[in-house]
Design an enzyme around this catalytic site. Structure first.
Site, PDB file in Angstrom:
ATOM      1  N   ASP A   6      32.981  32.644  47.914  1.00  0.00           N
ATOM      2  CA  ASP A   6      33.922  32.250  46.868  1.00  0.00           C
ATOM      3  C   ASP A   6      33.115  31.926  45.623  1.00  0.00           C
ATOM      4  O   ASP A   6      32.382  30.934  45.581  1.00  0.00           O
ATOM      5  CB  ASP A   6      34.723  31.035  47.327  1.00  0.00           C
ATOM      6  CG  ASP A   6      35.775  30.615  46.294  1.00  0.00           C
ATOM      7  OD1 ASP A   6      35.850  31.254  45.223  1.00  0.00           O
ATOM      8  OD2 ASP A   6      36.514  29.647  46.561  1.00  0.00           O
TER       9      ASP A   6
ATOM     10  N   GLY B 104      38.203  44.102  47.395  1.00  0.00           N
ATOM     11  CA  GLY B 104      39.161  44.486  46.361  1.00  0.00           C
ATOM     12  C   GLY B 104      39.001  45.936  45.943  1.00  0.00           C
ATOM     13  O   GLY B 104      38.099  46.645  46.389  1.00  0.00           O
TER      14      GLY B 104
ATOM     15  N   LYS C 145      38.624  36.191  30.720  1.00  0.00           N
ATOM     16  CA  LYS C 145      37.552  37.185  30.651  1.00  0.00           C
ATOM     17  C   LYS C 145      36.650  36.927  29.437  1.00  0.00           C
ATOM     18  O   LYS C 145      35.413  37.006  29.536  1.00  0.00           O
ATOM     19  CB  LYS C 145      38.146  38.595  30.577  1.00  0.00           C
ATOM     20  CG  LYS C 145      38.738  39.091  31.886  1.00  0.00           C
ATOM     21  CD  LYS C 145      37.658  39.270  32.931  1.00  0.00           C
ATOM     22  CE  LYS C 145      38.158  39.932  34.190  1.00  0.00           C
ATOM     23  NZ  LYS C 145      37.083  40.117  35.211  1.00  0.00           N
TER      24      LYS C 145
ATOM     25  N   TYR D 297      39.733  37.747  39.166  1.00  0.00           N
ATOM     26  CA  TYR D 297      41.172  37.500  39.278  1.00  0.00           C
ATOM     27  C   TYR D 297      41.843  38.558  38.404  1.00  0.00           C
ATOM     28  O   TYR D 297      41.595  38.641  37.200  1.00  0.00           O
ATOM     29  CB  TYR D 297      41.491  36.089  38.791  1.00  0.00           C
ATOM     30  CG  TYR D 297      42.948  35.700  38.930  1.00  0.00           C
ATOM     31  CD1 TYR D 297      43.348  34.833  39.938  1.00  0.00           C
ATOM     32  CD2 TYR D 297      43.918  36.188  38.056  1.00  0.00           C
ATOM     33  CE1 TYR D 297      44.689  34.465  40.074  1.00  0.00           C
ATOM     34  CE2 TYR D 297      45.259  35.836  38.187  1.00  0.00           C
ATOM     35  CZ  TYR D 297      45.634  34.980  39.199  1.00  0.00           C
ATOM     36  OH  TYR D 297      46.953  34.622  39.339  1.00  0.00           O
TER      37      TYR D 297
ATOM     38  N   TYR E  59      44.822  35.763  31.218  1.00  0.00           N
ATOM     39  CA  TYR E  59      43.846  36.657  31.834  1.00  0.00           C
ATOM     40  C   TYR E  59      42.790  37.076  30.813  1.00  0.00           C
ATOM     41  O   TYR E  59      41.576  36.993  31.077  1.00  0.00           O
ATOM     42  CB  TYR E  59      44.563  37.886  32.396  1.00  0.00           C
ATOM     43  CG  TYR E  59      43.619  38.957  32.894  1.00  0.00           C
ATOM     44  CD1 TYR E  59      43.024  38.867  34.144  1.00  0.00           C
ATOM     45  CD2 TYR E  59      43.321  40.054  32.097  1.00  0.00           C
ATOM     46  CE1 TYR E  59      42.153  39.842  34.596  1.00  0.00           C
ATOM     47  CE2 TYR E  59      42.455  41.038  32.537  1.00  0.00           C
ATOM     48  CZ  TYR E  59      41.867  40.933  33.782  1.00  0.00           C
ATOM     49  OH  TYR E  59      41.001  41.904  34.212  1.00  0.00           O
TER      50      TYR E  59
ATOM     51  N   ASP F 169      39.912  45.101  28.278  1.00  0.00           N
ATOM     52  CA  ASP F 169      40.433  45.378  26.945  1.00  0.00           C
ATOM     53  C   ASP F 169      41.410  44.298  26.491  1.00  0.00           C
ATOM     54  O   ASP F 169      41.715  44.186  25.297  1.00  0.00           O
ATOM     55  CB  ASP F 169      41.117  46.741  26.905  1.00  0.00           C
ATOM     56  CG  ASP F 169      42.292  46.860  27.873  1.00  0.00           C
ATOM     57  OD1 ASP F 169      42.306  46.126  28.875  1.00  0.00           O
ATOM     58  OD2 ASP F 169      43.178  47.699  27.629  1.00  0.00           O
TER      59      ASP F 169
END
Length: 715
Positions: free
Chosen positions: A466, A440, A559, A491, A555, A532
């Site tokens: 994974d 990534g 986190k 992700y 999302y 953030d």
């Protein structure tokens, strides 16, 4: 055999460029923090080169302002750390007593006498630091006042400095019988192409001139006697040093990665800014580290050479490297190893001195301007209180154990040419990093930077490991046996997460927990990333690490849940929150997309929200430093500014030379946003500001973007 002692020092240069003065003590904030002395003493040092600088104590010709330094000296003595008092450090003297003035020596001696009477407990003194180097910078190269660029000014300054050292030590010893002279200078060796062998020989002789004068060796037979006389020295001046020999009690060797020089007459191979000459031949003068294939670090060579020549005890009095954290550790390891080897072979090496404990300012441009460039040392001053780095831990280990145990310290430094392979299938335990998510954007950036920094690592993609599968994670960590794990597998699709909640939570929350558990079991350190978007935008000032998260979207929730999982595990992971990524190495980020639109002359839509952009190359560098330092907990790493997406796009346009009117601000939905986002999510920090400003980040981005005109997105 006993080990060398450990001394310490802070970069304390007070130099003058034209009418402007640069004061490293003030810029480090040390002059307002007596508490620094306890930080230094806790490192285990036995002595400290401490600035009692003439320019600072007597900016005018009135009485010395001893109150500025007394609390610091008293605290050193209370903590059992012997001060080595420095009176002039790369300075040109106060404005009323400049270094080129005939009365410089007598005036410094008067100050030295007053200092010795005031501080009778101080035994060790350095009246003038690096006289030869200072004479070159002030008299030969024109960098510092009085900006001379000729041999005559160089010779006059050198003679004034050396006379000042002799007279100052006489005055000090009158007040403190038995006081020692710790005389420092740069100990670099000059090598050259065959055509410049004679010039190299001359430069090596000139390197020793200050010590030769102090030791009473410059007589009529000295190889540079005629050189001195031809450029303004008088025979009576030279004979005065023969009559007043003042050999150092300890010769202090200041040795840097750029101390050794390479002279090359093949000038077409070099840029114009490194070209000079001797009036007969034009040549390049460059650091031997980069250009001499036979070069090797010369700590032991310098110690042995000056002891053999002058028969005096020696010490490494400045050991510092302005570089990444692992290279700083490697340089200190190199210096310590060289000093121990020299001592074991019979050279009386008194000490090794980790220098610039509080870092340095603008030495990348030889302190000729105040550009704000800071290099940290054993402590990083970009925190509310100086923060101990891995270098501080290494110094403590040397004082207690005599070696550095950090896994990156014994690996090859950049100055050693060919490095050990950065990627290996099998390596000793605790010798490398494990990078997960290497395919990534963030993972690829870590791979790139680890290669550049010489940090051995094993990089695995999401397909290879994974993180949702706890057993895969355990097996990967156990097989690699890393000292640190970097989790770049997150992700990252904020809008898609609204419809792929389960997958997002599995990767960002469960995956983080699996990594935290595997690292806790094996003792590896974990670096992972948050966002953030854990905040709701209810405030309009930058969020710091203590602010309570309240995410608005899936999302952000994933986190925040990952952070909570690590806390519940009792993990000591380093969790870095970032804001909007941009960088030159992928095509998906906002800044690259803006550049493409501007290039086509097309309008560019900018959502109405405030963020603090995060430059990916700087983020990776800073995160690696923190990981090596052993930091843990939540850290905010982003630029220093809160800007809207529109402001960011306009800044990009201006830096790149495009029309900022192409930027059109709009609501998030118009820009294609699906997930709710905070209207304000700029990041501040209560821990440190270690990232570059947005302005500097954009400049760096443009430099890289123009070099690599067609960035590609990693798979």
């Amino acid at each position: 055999m006993t080990r060398p002692a450990l001394w310490g020092g802070i970069e304390c240069t007070v130099n003058r460029v034209g009418g402007e003065w640069f004061d490293q003590v003030r810029r480090s904030g040390h002059d307002a923090r007596v508490s620094d002395i306890d930080r230094f003493a806790d490192l285990g040092i036995s002595a400290m080169r401490y600035p009692m600088l003439w320019e600072r104590m007597m900016a005018d010709s009135s009485r010395p302002r001893w109150e500025r330094v007394e609390p610091f000296v008293e605290r050193l003595l209370q903590r059992g750390v012997a001060p080595i008092a420095g009176l002039v450090h790369h300075g040109s003297g106060p404005a009323w007593a400049p270094i080129s003035d005939a009365a410089f020596a007598e005036r410094l001696a008067d100050y030295a006498s007053a200092a010795a009477k005031r501080f009778g407990a101080i035994r060790d003194w350095t009246p003038v630091n690096e006289p030869l180097t200072t004479a070159r910078f002030c008299g030969l190269y024109g960098h510092w006042y009085p900006h001379g660029r000729n041999d005559a000014t160089f010779v006059r300054i050198l003679l004034n400095e050396c006379r000042a050292i002799v007279l100052s030590m006489q005055a000090i010893r009158a007040a403190t019988p038995g006081a020692r002279l710790i005389q420092t200078d740069d100990a670099g060796t000059i090598t050259a192409t065959p055509a410049l062998a004679q010039q190299a020989e001359f430069e090596n002789l000139r390197r020793d001139l200050a010590l030769d004068l102090l030791c009473g060796r410059v007589d009529a037979a000295h190889p540079l006697a005629n050189y001195l006389l031809q450029h303004g020295a008088r025979e009576r001046e030279l004979s005065w040093f023969l009559e007043h020999p003042t050999p150092p009690d300890v010769i202090g060797i200041d040795y840097y990665a750029t101390s050794d020089r390479w002279l090359d007459d093949r000038i077409s191979q070099y840029p114009a800014d490194v070209l000079g000459g001797n009036g007969r031949t034009r040549y390049a003068d460059v650091a031997a580290t980069r250009h001499d294939t036979e070069w090797r670090p010369g700590f032991r060579r310098a110690l042995d050479r000056w002891h053999a020549k002058y028969h005096r005890p020696v010490a490494l009095t400045e050991v510092h490297l302005g570089c990444t954290r692992e290279e700083q550790l490697r340089w200190l390891h190199e210096a310590w190893s060289g000093a121990c080897a020299a001592r074991e072979a019979g050279t009386p090496v008194e000490a090794v001195t980790p220098w610039a404990l509080l870092g340095t300012h603008d030495w990348n441009r030889l302190v000729t301007s105040a550009a704000g460039h800071y290099e940290s040392g054993a402590f990083d001053i970009r925190s509310p209180k100086p923060r101990a780095t891995a270098l501080a831990g290494a110094i403590r280990e040397l004082s207690m154990l005599g070696h550095i145990s950090h896994p990156v310290a014994a690996q090859s430094g950049w100055w050693q040419g060919a490095r050990a392979p950065a990627v290996a299938q099998r390596a000793p335990a605790r010798s490398r990093l494990l990078i997960l998510g290497a395919g990534g954007t963030l993972g690829a950036a870590f791979v790139r930077m680890c290669r550049a920094r010489g940090l051995p690592h094993l990089a695995l993609t999401r397909e290879q490991v994974d993180v949702v599968d706890a057993m895969q994670v355990r097996r990967a960590v156990a097989a690699c046996r890393p000292w640190g794990v970097i989790n770049a597998t997150g992700y990252v699709h904020v809008d898609q997460a609204e419809v792929e909640r389960e997958r997002c939570m599995a990767v960002n929350t469960a995956g983080t927990r699996h990594l935290g558990d595997a690292c806790r079991r094996t003792g590896a350190r974990l670096l992972t990333f948050s966002s953030d978007l854990v905040f709701d935008g209810a405030v309009t000032r930058p969020y710091d690490e203590d602010d309570a998260p309240n995410p608005l979207n899936v999302y952000g929730a994933s986190k925040f849940a990952g952070e909570r999982e690590l806390r519940e595990l009792g993990s000591d992971a380093l969790v870095v929150r970032t804001s909007a990524f941009f960088g030159p190495w992928d095509s998906a980020n906002y800044v690259v997309q803006a550049m493409r639109a501007f290039t086509l002359g097309a309008p560019f839509l900018a959502p109405q929200a405030t963020i603090s952009p995060t430059y990916v190359p700087a983020l990776v560098d800073a995160a690696l430093d923190l990981l090596i330092d052993g930091e843990s907990g939540i850290w905010h790493l982003s630029s220093h500014e809160a800007v809207t997406w529109g402001e960011l796009a306009r800044r990009v346009a201006m830096v790149a030379g495009f029309d900022a009117a192409l930027v059109e601000e709009c609501e998030g939905r118009t820009a294609g946003w699906v997930a709710a986002r905070p209207s304000y999510s700029a990041l501040g920090s209560r821990r440190a500001w270690i990232m570059p400003s947005l302005e500097r980040s954009l400049e760096s981005f443009m430099d890289s973007y123009r070099r690599d005109a067609a960035p590609t997105r990693a798979p």
